[in-house]
Design a protein around this motif. Structure first.
Motif, mmCIF file in Angstrom:
data_model
loop_
_atom_site.group_PDB
_atom_site.id
_atom_site.type_symbol
_atom_site.label_atom_id
_atom_site.label_comp_id
_atom_site.label_asym_id
_atom_site.label_seq_id
_atom_site.Cartn_x
_atom_site.Cartn_y
_atom_site.Cartn_z
ATOM 1 N N VAL A 109 0.845 -1.197 0.000
ATOM 2 C CA VAL A 109 0.000 0.000 0.000
ATOM 3 C C VAL A 109 0.881 1.248 0.000
ATOM 4 C CG1 VAL A 109 -1.859 1.233 1.160
ATOM 5 C CG2 VAL A 109 -1.781 -1.276 1.239
ATOM 6 N N VAL A 110 0.753 2.054 -1.035
ATOM 7 C CA VAL A 110 1.579 3.264 -1.159
ATOM 8 C C VAL A 110 0.737 4.538 -1.137
ATOM 9 C CG1 VAL A 110 3.413 2.058 -2.390
ATOM 10 C CG2 VAL A 110 1.551 3.117 -3.690
ATOM 11 N N ASP A 111 -0.578 4.392 -1.014
ATOM 12 C CA ASP A 111 -1.482 5.544 -0.935
ATOM 13 C C ASP A 111 -2.264 5.473 0.377
ATOM 14 O OD1 ASP A 111 -0.924 6.605 -3.609
ATOM 15 O OD2 ASP A 111 -1.971 4.821 -4.330
ATOM 16 N N ILE A 112 -2.805 6.603 0.786
ATOM 17 C CA ILE A 112 -3.608 6.664 2.011
ATOM 18 C C ILE A 112 -5.061 6.344 1.678
ATOM 19 C CG2 ILE A 112 -4.261 8.051 3.995
ATOM 20 C CD1 ILE A 112 -1.258 7.609 3.713
ATOM 21 N N PRO A 113 -5.675 5.334 2.309
ATOM 22 C CA PRO A 113 -7.082 5.008 2.025
ATOM 23 C C PRO A 113 -8.017 6.155 2.418
ATOM 24 C CG PRO A 113 -5.992 3.244 3.237
ATOM 25 C CD PRO A 113 -5.075 4.415 3.289
ATOM 26 N N GLU A 114 -9.168 6.231 1.759
ATOM 27 C CA GLU A 114 -10.154 7.262 2.076
ATOM 28 C C GLU A 114 -10.813 7.013 3.418
ATOM 29 O OE1 GLU A 114 -12.995 7.684 -1.023
ATOM 30 O OE2 GLU A 114 -11.521 8.215 -2.561
ATOM 31 N N SER A 115 -10.833 5.761 3.833
ATOM 32 C CA SER A 115 -11.476 5.374 5.086
ATOM 33 C C SER A 115 -10.449 4.683 5.979
ATOM 34 C CB SER A 115 -12.638 4.426 4.781
ATOM 35 O OG SER A 115 -13.286 3.993 5.953
ATOM 36 N N PRO A 116 -10.565 4.794 7.305
ATOM 37 C CA PRO A 116 -9.602 4.134 8.188
ATOM 38 C C PRO A 116 -9.472 2.649 7.874
ATOM 39 C CG PRO A 116 -10.995 5.608 9.449
ATOM 40 C CD PRO A 116 -11.583 5.547 8.069
ATOM 41 N N SER A 117 -8.275 2.214 7.525
ATOM 42 C CA SER A 117 -8.057 0.847 7.047
ATOM 43 C C SER A 117 -6.805 0.247 7.671
ATOM 44 C CB SER A 117 -7.909 0.836 5.523
ATOM 45 O OG SER A 117 -9.051 1.369 4.884
#
Length: 315
Positions: A109-117
């Motif tokens: 994972v190299v991006d920040i999710p839109e929702s807490p994950s």
């Protein structure tokens, strides 16, 4: 020739990992009731250190509701692929009630999710609160080794073996593949830099080991830092449960510039000043040891998830 030793020396034993994971998944006890017993072990440790790690992995605050894609723990089943992400997350999700919901993003994972994950990796820079770290895919990433070769007895070279697919890795190989201070090889078939894979044991003959990030973190960084060799890399941009963002340049590893231009100067410096390299080895080994108390790691993981559920599942 000891074939077993050659195959498994300095490597995590995957068949044993899967056997334990399958057994745990099929014959799980009531771990929800065991959660309080685990949390009571906090008194055995430095509470401030534990809380700092929990808050580092989980930076959520207030109320952060989950968006589409959430799943109830009771409905969480093993997928046909990415089994290690299921096993490693379920190991700690089982401590919580089945009606609680979560979101998990598997892979690099190299991006920040839109929702807490729940994720294995995240960018170090910026607002990464929605990326809650758990020790996922640990059979591949968390490998600490034993190295009996003193630093000064190793070769004065940088060893590097990797799948050279990313632009930044190719840039390094373009600069240094033929350099006399380097022994580099691309394990990808057909590459102009192709060389066969070598074991971790073979890497340990060298004073310096290349640890350039791939899709996310450098997978080999943990075992390098537990050895008597020194990791050489630019400042990391991604992190995992290993908290790469807290590593101190030239204390835990030898830092080189992002454009790699000072590699020769940095290697020669530590060849000429072995006592400073040995101090890096000492500090790196100490950093690794704080992840090797399994009861403490279990406690922190459960506290990270407890905080996650408090923030995401309470109205």
């Amino acid at each position: 020739m000891n074939i077993k030793k050659l195959l498994f020396q300095n490597k995590n034993f995957k068949p044993w990992y899967y056997l334990k994971a399958e057994f745990r998944d099929k014959f799980a006890a009531d771990f929800v009731r065991k959660r309080e017993s685990l949390l009571q072990t906090l008194s055995r440790y430095d509470g401030n250190e534990i809380q700092q790690r929990v808050d580092y992995y989980n930076k959520l605050s207030g109320h952060s509701p989950l968006l589409n894609g959430r799943v109830r723990i009771a409905d969480y089943h093993r997928p046909d692929h990415l089994k290690v992400y299921y096993y490693d997350s379920k190991e700690y999700l089982r401590y919580f009630e089945g009606d609680l919901s979560f979101q998990l993003v598997p892979g690099d994972v190299v991006d920040i999710p839109e929702s807490p994950s729940i994720v294995k990796s995240r960018p170090i820079a910026g607002d990464n609160a929605n990326s809650v770290l758990l020790n996922l895919d640990k059979i591949r990433h968390f490998n600490f080794i034993k190295d009996d070769i003193p630093f000064r007895s190793k070769m004065n070279k940088l060893i590097g073996r990797a799948a050279v697919q990313q632009v930044h890795r190719k840039a390094f190989y373009e600069l240094y593949f033929d350099h006399p201070l380097c022994d580099l090889g691309d394990i990808m078939k057909g590459s102009k830099w192709e060389k066969p894979k070598i074991s971790i044991t073979e890497h340990l003959k060298y004073k310096f080991v290349l640890a350039i990030e791939g899709h996310d973190v450098a997978t080999n960084l943990k075992w390098i830092m537990s050895s008597n060799s020194v990791a050489v890399m630019p400042k990391p941009t991604y992190e995992t449960w290993y908290m790469e963002g807290t590593l101190i340049p030239n204390v835990h590893y030898i830092e080189i510039k992002a454009d790699y231009s000072d590699l020769e100067e940095r290697l020669n410096y530590y060849i000429e000043h072995p006592e400073e390299a040995e101090e890096i080895v000492k500090q790196a080994n100490a950093y690794c040891r704080k992840f090797q108390d399994q009861e403490k790691e279990d406690l922190i993981a459960v506290m990270v998830l407890s905080k996650y559920f408090d923030v995401t599942n309470n109205a």
